[in-house]
Design an enzyme around this catalytic site. Structure first.
Site, PDB file in Angstrom:
ATOM      1  N   ASP A  13      -2.182  29.935 -28.139  1.00 12.28           N
ATOM      2  CA  ASP A  13      -0.969  30.395 -28.811  1.00 12.28           C
ATOM      3  C   ASP A  13       0.305  30.157 -28.006  1.00 12.28           C
ATOM      4  O   ASP A  13       1.281  30.916 -28.123  1.00 12.28           O
ATOM      5  CB  ASP A  13      -1.076  31.896 -29.172  1.00 12.28           C
ATOM      6  CG  ASP A  13      -2.311  32.183 -30.003  1.00 12.28           C
ATOM      7  OD1 ASP A  13      -2.721  31.286 -30.765  1.00 12.28           O
ATOM      8  OD2 ASP A  13      -2.852  33.299 -29.889  1.00 12.28           O
ATOM      9  N   LYS A  16       1.685  25.261 -29.331  1.00 15.80           N
ATOM     10  CA  LYS A  16       1.260  23.852 -29.416  1.00 15.80           C
ATOM     11  C   LYS A  16       1.651  23.217 -30.751  1.00 15.80           C
ATOM     12  O   LYS A  16       2.159  22.102 -30.790  1.00 15.80           O
ATOM     13  CB  LYS A  16      -0.272  23.751 -29.221  1.00 15.80           C
ATOM     14  CG  LYS A  16      -0.734  24.257 -27.862  1.00 15.80           C
ATOM     15  CD  LYS A  16      -2.243  24.279 -27.755  1.00 15.80           C
ATOM     16  CE  LYS A  16      -2.935  25.315 -28.610  1.00 15.80           C
ATOM     17  NZ  LYS A  16      -2.705  26.714 -28.224  1.00 15.80           N
ATOM     18  N   GLY A  40      -4.997  28.503 -34.656  1.00 15.65           N
ATOM     19  CA  GLY A  40      -3.932  28.774 -35.629  1.00 15.65           C
ATOM     20  C   GLY A  40      -2.659  28.187 -35.043  1.00 15.65           C
ATOM     21  O   GLY A  40      -2.113  28.744 -34.098  1.00 15.65           O
ATOM     22  N   HIS A  41      -2.256  27.039 -35.538  1.00 13.19           N
ATOM     23  CA  HIS A  41      -1.089  26.348 -34.981  1.00 13.19           C
ATOM     24  C   HIS A  41       0.074  26.445 -35.958  1.00 13.19           C
ATOM     25  O   HIS A  41       0.025  25.901 -37.060  1.00 13.19           O
ATOM     26  CB  HIS A  41      -1.426  24.879 -34.693  1.00 13.19           C
ATOM     27  CG  HIS A  41      -2.438  24.717 -33.600  1.00 13.19           C
ATOM     28  ND1 HIS A  41      -2.877  23.506 -33.148  1.00 13.19           N
ATOM     29  CD2 HIS A  41      -3.088  25.648 -32.854  1.00 13.19           C
ATOM     30  CE1 HIS A  41      -3.750  23.694 -32.169  1.00 13.19           C
ATOM     31  NE2 HIS A  41      -3.907  24.986 -31.984  1.00 13.19           N
ATOM     32  N   GLN A 222      -6.708  26.122 -28.562  1.00 10.54           N
ATOM     33  CA  GLN A 222      -6.939  27.194 -27.593  1.00 10.54           C
ATOM     34  C   GLN A 222      -6.122  26.925 -26.325  1.00 10.54           C
ATOM     35  O   GLN A 222      -5.068  26.329 -26.420  1.00 10.54           O
ATOM     36  CB  GLN A 222      -8.437  27.360 -27.269  1.00 10.54           C
ATOM     37  CG  GLN A 222      -9.268  27.944 -28.401  1.00 10.54           C
ATOM     38  CD  GLN A 222      -9.596  26.951 -29.502  1.00 10.54           C
ATOM     39  OE1 GLN A 222     -10.148  25.889 -29.242  1.00 10.54           O
ATOM     40  NE2 GLN A 222      -9.259  27.284 -30.728  1.00 10.54           N
ATOM     41  N   ASP A 331      13.340  32.597 -25.294  1.00 10.16           N
ATOM     42  CA  ASP A 331      14.312  33.310 -26.142  1.00 10.16           C
ATOM     43  C   ASP A 331      13.890  34.753 -26.406  1.00 10.16           C
ATOM     44  O   ASP A 331      14.724  35.626 -26.609  1.00 10.16           O
ATOM     45  CB  ASP A 331      14.503  32.569 -27.481  1.00 10.16           C
ATOM     46  CG  ASP A 331      13.188  32.346 -28.206  1.00 10.16           C
ATOM     47  OD1 ASP A 331      12.372  31.550 -27.698  1.00 10.16           O
ATOM     48  OD2 ASP A 331      12.956  32.981 -29.256  1.00 10.16           O
TER      49      ASP A 331
HETATM   50  P1  GDP Z   1      -0.321  27.607 -30.995  1.00  6.04           P
HETATM   51  O1  GDP Z   1      -1.643  28.145 -31.349  1.00  6.04           O
HETATM   52  O2  GDP Z   1      -0.217  27.201 -29.562  1.00  6.04           O
HETATM   53  O3  GDP Z   1       0.144  26.513 -31.914  1.00  6.04           O
HETATM   54  O4  GDP Z   1       0.709  28.808 -31.161  1.00  6.04           O
HETATM   55  P2  GDP Z   1       0.769  29.863 -32.402  1.00  6.04           P
HETATM   56  O5  GDP Z   1       1.336  29.169 -33.564  1.00  6.04           O
HETATM   57  O6  GDP Z   1      -0.526  30.548 -32.570  1.00  6.04           O
HETATM   58  O7  GDP Z   1       1.742  30.948 -31.801  1.00  6.04           O
HETATM   59  C1  GDP Z   1       3.016  30.626 -31.384  1.00  6.04           C
HETATM   60  C2  GDP Z   1       4.025  31.460 -32.201  1.00  6.04           C
HETATM   61  O8  GDP Z   1       5.295  31.393 -31.586  1.00  6.04           O
HETATM   62  C3  GDP Z   1       4.220  30.945 -33.601  1.00  6.04           C
HETATM   63  O9  GDP Z   1       4.527  32.024 -34.445  1.00  6.04           O
HETATM   64  C4  GDP Z   1       5.420  30.010 -33.468  1.00  6.04           C
HETATM   65  O10 GDP Z   1       6.133  29.879 -34.678  1.00  6.04           O
HETATM   66  C5  GDP Z   1       6.230  30.736 -32.435  1.00  6.04           C
HETATM   67  N1  GDP Z   1       7.025  29.907 -31.517  1.00  6.04           N
HETATM   68  C6  GDP Z   1       6.738  28.704 -30.979  1.00  6.04           C
HETATM   69  N2  GDP Z   1       7.683  28.345 -30.077  1.00  6.04           N
HETATM   70  C7  GDP Z   1       8.591  29.349 -30.058  1.00  6.04           C
HETATM   71  C8  GDP Z   1       9.787  29.594 -29.298  1.00  6.04           C
HETATM   72  O11 GDP Z   1      10.201  28.824 -28.436  1.00  6.04           O
HETATM   73  N3  GDP Z   1      10.422  30.778 -29.552  1.00  6.04           N
HETATM   74  C9  GDP Z   1       9.986  31.675 -30.467  1.00  6.04           C
HETATM   75  N4  GDP Z   1      10.678  32.799 -30.626  1.00  6.04           N
HETATM   76  N5  GDP Z   1       8.872  31.480 -31.183  1.00  6.04           N
HETATM   77  C10 GDP Z   1       8.178  30.345 -30.972  1.00  6.04           C
HETATM   78  P1  IMO Z   2      -4.959  28.385 -30.740  1.00  5.36           P
HETATM   79  O1  IMO Z   2      -5.370  26.940 -30.887  1.00  5.36           O
HETATM   80  C1  IMO Z   2      -5.803  32.293 -29.034  1.00  5.36           C
HETATM   81  C2  IMO Z   2     -10.009  33.375 -28.513  1.00  5.36           C
HETATM   82  C3  IMO Z   2     -10.566  34.489 -29.374  1.00  5.36           C
HETATM   83  C4  IMO Z   2     -11.636  35.023 -28.458  1.00  5.36           C
HETATM   84  C5  IMO Z   2     -12.179  33.764 -27.790  1.00  5.36           C
HETATM   85  C6  IMO Z   2     -13.417  33.186 -28.477  1.00  5.36           C
HETATM   86  O2  IMO Z   2      -4.249  28.944 -31.902  1.00  5.36           O
HETATM   87  O3  IMO Z   2      -4.241  28.574 -29.436  1.00  5.36           O
HETATM   88  P2  IMO Z   2     -13.945  31.969 -30.774  1.00  5.36           P
HETATM   89  O4  IMO Z   2     -13.454  32.203 -32.151  1.00  5.36           O
HETATM   90  O5  IMO Z   2     -13.601  30.626 -30.231  1.00  5.36           O
HETATM   91  O6  IMO Z   2     -15.389  32.312 -30.624  1.00  5.36           O
HETATM   92  O7  IMO Z   2     -13.168  33.052 -29.866  1.00  5.36           O
HETATM   93  O8  IMO Z   2     -11.132  32.818 -27.849  1.00  5.36           O
HETATM   94  N1  IMO Z   2      -9.380  32.269 -29.274  1.00  5.36           N
HETATM   95  C7  IMO Z   2      -8.056  32.070 -29.327  1.00  5.36           C
HETATM   96  N2  IMO Z   2      -7.040  32.783 -28.827  1.00  5.36           N
HETATM   97  N3  IMO Z   2      -5.548  31.142 -29.676  1.00  5.36           N
HETATM   98  C8  IMO Z   2      -6.566  30.394 -30.164  1.00  5.36           C
HETATM   99  O9  IMO Z   2      -6.373  29.161 -30.674  1.00  5.36           O
HETATM  100  C9  IMO Z   2      -7.892  30.866 -30.032  1.00  5.36           C
HETATM  101  N4  IMO Z   2      -9.106  30.408 -30.425  1.00  5.36           N
HETATM  102  C10 IMO Z   2      -9.997  31.263 -29.939  1.00  5.36           C
HETATM  103  O10 IMO Z   2      -9.588  35.437 -29.661  1.00  5.36           O
HETATM  104  O11 IMO Z   2     -11.059  35.818 -27.449  1.00  5.36           O
HETATM  105 MG    MG Z   3      -2.480  29.844 -32.234  1.00  2.64          MG
END
Ligand code: GDP
Ligand code: IMO
Ligand code: MG
Length: 421
Positions: A13, A16, A40-41, A222, A331
Site C-alpha cells: 500500500d 504503487k 489493491g492498487h 504487496q 502531504d
Molecule cells: P498500492 O497498493 O501500493 O497501490 O497502494 P493503495 O492503493 O493500496 O494505497 C495507497 C493509497 O494512498 C490510495 O488510496 C491512494 O489513492 C493514496 N495515495 C497514493 N499516493 C498518495 C499521495 O502521495 N498522497 C496521498 N494523500 N494519497 C496518496
Molecule cells: P498491495 O499490492 C497490504 C497482507 C495481508 C496479510 C498478509 C498475507 O495492495 O500493496 P494474503 O492475502 O497474501 O494471504 O495476506 O499480507 N497483504 C497486504 N497488505 N497490501 C497488499 O497488497 C497486501 N497483500 C497482502 O494483510 O497481512
Molecule cells: Mg494496496
C-alpha cells in the site's frame, strides 16, 4: 536493459498503483509478476478513483499493453468483477490485456481453505486477505496447481472437480462451515470471460518486445516486508515480492533489468498481523490513519500506522537493489509540528540496524526527530517549491539510505506527482 521494476519497500500500500499509472506514458508494456487479488492498487484521474486487484495499473492508457505474468495467481470471479467495473468496452480491453497461460488459478476451494486455516490458527493468524493466495501458491509449488492454460482443455471440468475433491478431503479435518456453490457459479462465469482474452506464453512476448526496444515496467504487488523469504515470516504473503520475483514471474533474465524503483510512504502502514516496530497506538497513529485514509483497498480494514522505519527500508533497498526512490504521502503529514524517523533498533540493550529473525525478539525503535512543515503541499508541482523542512526530511532519508529520492507524490491523483532530475 529495457525492463524496469517498481515495487513496495514496506508492508504494501505504498502507492504503487498511482505511480505505475503516472509512469505509464513512458512505457510500452506494464506487467504484473506476482500476487493476485490480495493486492489493491488505487489510482485516480479526472476525480475518479479506481482500485485494481489483478489487472496491471497501465490499463487506463489505451495505447499500452498490459500483461498478467506467470507469477500471478488469478481468481476468475475477481477478474470478471474487475473487468466489468473498469469502464472501457470489452473489445478494447481484449486488445490491451494478455494473460500468461502459466499463471495459476485460485479455485473457490482455495478461498475456503484460506479461511479454514486462518480460523484454525486462532491468535497466531496471519491476517490474510482471505482471497485464497496461500493455498493457491501452495498447490503451485507442490505441483498440484491448475493453470490458466488448462481452462482451454476439453476435460477441464473433470480436472477441476478432482482438484476440488482433494481440497474437500483436507477440509473434512477442519470444523469449518462453507457453501461453495454460489461462488463457484461466479467463478465459472469468470472463466468464460477469461477465455475472451489472449492466453499465451507471455514470456516469449515480453522477451521479444524487450529485444525490439520496447520499454517494460514490471509492477510489484504487496511490499518487501511481506516477501515470503525476506518479510516478517510467517506474517507474509506467499510470493516473492522482491525484484528477483520479477524475473521469475515474467520469465526474463536479470540482464534485462534496468532501473529498480523502490516506493515508500513517508510514514509506515501495515494491514494484517505481525511485527511493526514503529507502530503508533496514540493520537498521532490515529491521525495518520484519518488524514491518510489508511483503510485497506481490498478488505477495508483499518491500517496500522507508525513512523518511517529506516532499518527496514535499508534492508528492502539491499535485497532489491533499489537505485531510485519514490516517496508518497508526505502531504498527509503537513501540519505535524515534528516528525520522527526510526534510524536504528535497540534489541536486548544493544543498538543495531539488523532486522530480527522473528517477532519473539523485542525491538525498541530509536528515533531522530525532525521539524515538520505547515504548508499544504498538494498543489506543488516543482521540487524547488516544496517547504524547506520537507526538503530536509528528504535529504535526511537520502543520506541515511544512500539512494536518491527521484519522485515525490503529493496527492492521490496522477497529476499530483513531482519528478526530480
Ligand atoms: P498500492 O497498493 O501500493 O497501490 O497502494 P493503495 O492503493 O493500496 O494505497 C495507497 C493509497 O494512498 C490510495 O488510496 C491512494 O489513492 C493514496 N495515495 C497514493 N499516493 C498518495 C499521495 O502521495 N498522497 C496521498 N494523500 N494519497 C496518496
Ligand atoms: P498491495 O499490492 C497490504 C497482507 C495481508 C496479510 C498478509 C498475507 O495492495 O500493496 P494474503 O492475502 O497474501 O494471504 O495476506 O499480507 N497483504 C497486504 N497488505 N497490501 C497488499 O497488497 C497486501 N497483500 C497482502 O494483510 O497481512
Ligand atoms: Mg494496496
Amino acid at each position: 536493459m529495457n525492463i524496469d521494476i517498481l515495487l513496495g519497500l514496506q508492508w504494501g500500500d505504498e502507492g504503487k498503483g498511482k505511480i505505475v499509472d503516472a509512469l505509464s506514458p513512458v512505457y510500452d508494456v506494464i506487467a504484473r509478476f506476482q500476487g493476485g487479488p490480495n493486492a489493491g492498487h488505487s489510482l485516480e484521474f479526472n476525480n475518479i478513483k479506481h482500485v485494481l486487484h489483478l489487472i496491471p495499473s497501465g490499463i487506463f492508457h489505451p495505447d499500452k499493453l498490459n500483461v498478467i505474468g506467470n507469477g500471478v495467481v488469478i481468481d476468475p470471479a475477481v477478474f470478471k468483477k474487475e473487468i466489468e467495473e473498469l469502464g472501457p468496452p470489452l473489445n478494447e480491453l481484449t486488445q490491451r490485456l494478455v494473460i500468461s497461460n502459466k499463471a495459476n488459478l485460485i479455485l473457490p476451494s482455495h478461498r475456503i481453505l484460506d479461511a479454514a486455516y486462518e480460523l484454525h490458527k486462532g491468535n497466531s493468524k496471519i491476517g490474510s486477505t482471505l482471497k485464497g493466495i496461500g493455498p493457491a501458491y501452495t498447490d503451485k509449488t507442490s505441483r498440484n496447481g491448475l493453470r490458466v492454460g488448462d481452462i482451454l482443455r476439453k476435460n477441464f471440468r473433470q480436472i477441476y472437480d478432482d482438484h476440488v475433491n482433494d481440497h474437500m478431503t483436507i477440509l473434512k479435518s477442519y470444523n469449518f462451515k462453507f457453501d461453495i456453490k454460489e461462488y463457484e457459479n461466479e467463478w465459472f462465469e469468470g472463466l468464460e470471460l477469461l477465455k475472451k482474452f489472449p492466453i499465451i506464453n507471455t514470456e516469449y512476448l515480453i522477451n521479444h518486445l524487450a529485444r525490439d526496444g520496447k520499454r517494460i515496467l514490471a509492477e510489484g504487488a504487496q511490499g518487501t516486508m511481506l516477501d515470503v523469504d525476506f518479510g516478517s515470516y510467517p506474517f507474509v504473503t506467499s510470493s516473492n515480492t522482491i525484484s528477483a520475483g520479477a524475473c521469475v514471474g515474467l520469465g526474463v533474465s536479470p540482464r534485462l533489468i534496468g532501473d529498480i524503483f523502490g516506493i515508500f510512504k513517508a510514514y509506515c502502514t501495515r494491514v494484517g498481523c505481525g511485527p511493526f516496530p514503529t507502530e503508533l497506538f496514540d493520537d498521532t497513529g490515529a491521525n495518520l490513519r484519518k488524514l491518510g485514509h489508511e483503510f485497506g483497498a481490498t478488505t477495508g480494514r483499518p491500517r496500522r500506522c507508525g513512523w518511517l522505519d529506516l532499518p527496514a527500508m535499508k534492508y528492502s533497498i539491499m535485497v532489491n537493489g533499489i537505485n531510485k526512490l519514490f516517496m508518497t504521502k508526505a502531504d498527509v503529514m503537513s501540519g505535524f509540528k515534528t516528525i520522527k524517523i526510526c534510524t536504528s533498533y535497540k534489541i536486548y540493550g544493544e543498538i543495531c540496524e539488523e532486522l530480527p529473525f522473528n517477532n519473539e525478539i523485542h525491538v525498541e525503535p530509536i528515533y531522530t526527530e525532525l521539524e515538520g512543515w505547515e504548508e499544504d503541499i498538494t498543489g506543488f508541482r516543482e521540487f524547488k517549491d516544496l517547504p524547506a523542512a520537507l526538503k530536509r526530511f528528504i535529504e535526511f532519508i537520502e543520506n541515511q539510505v544512500g539512494v536518491p529520492v527521484k519522485m515525490v507524490s503529493v496527492g492521490p491523483d496522477r497529476e499530483e506527482t513531482i519528478f526530480r532530475n
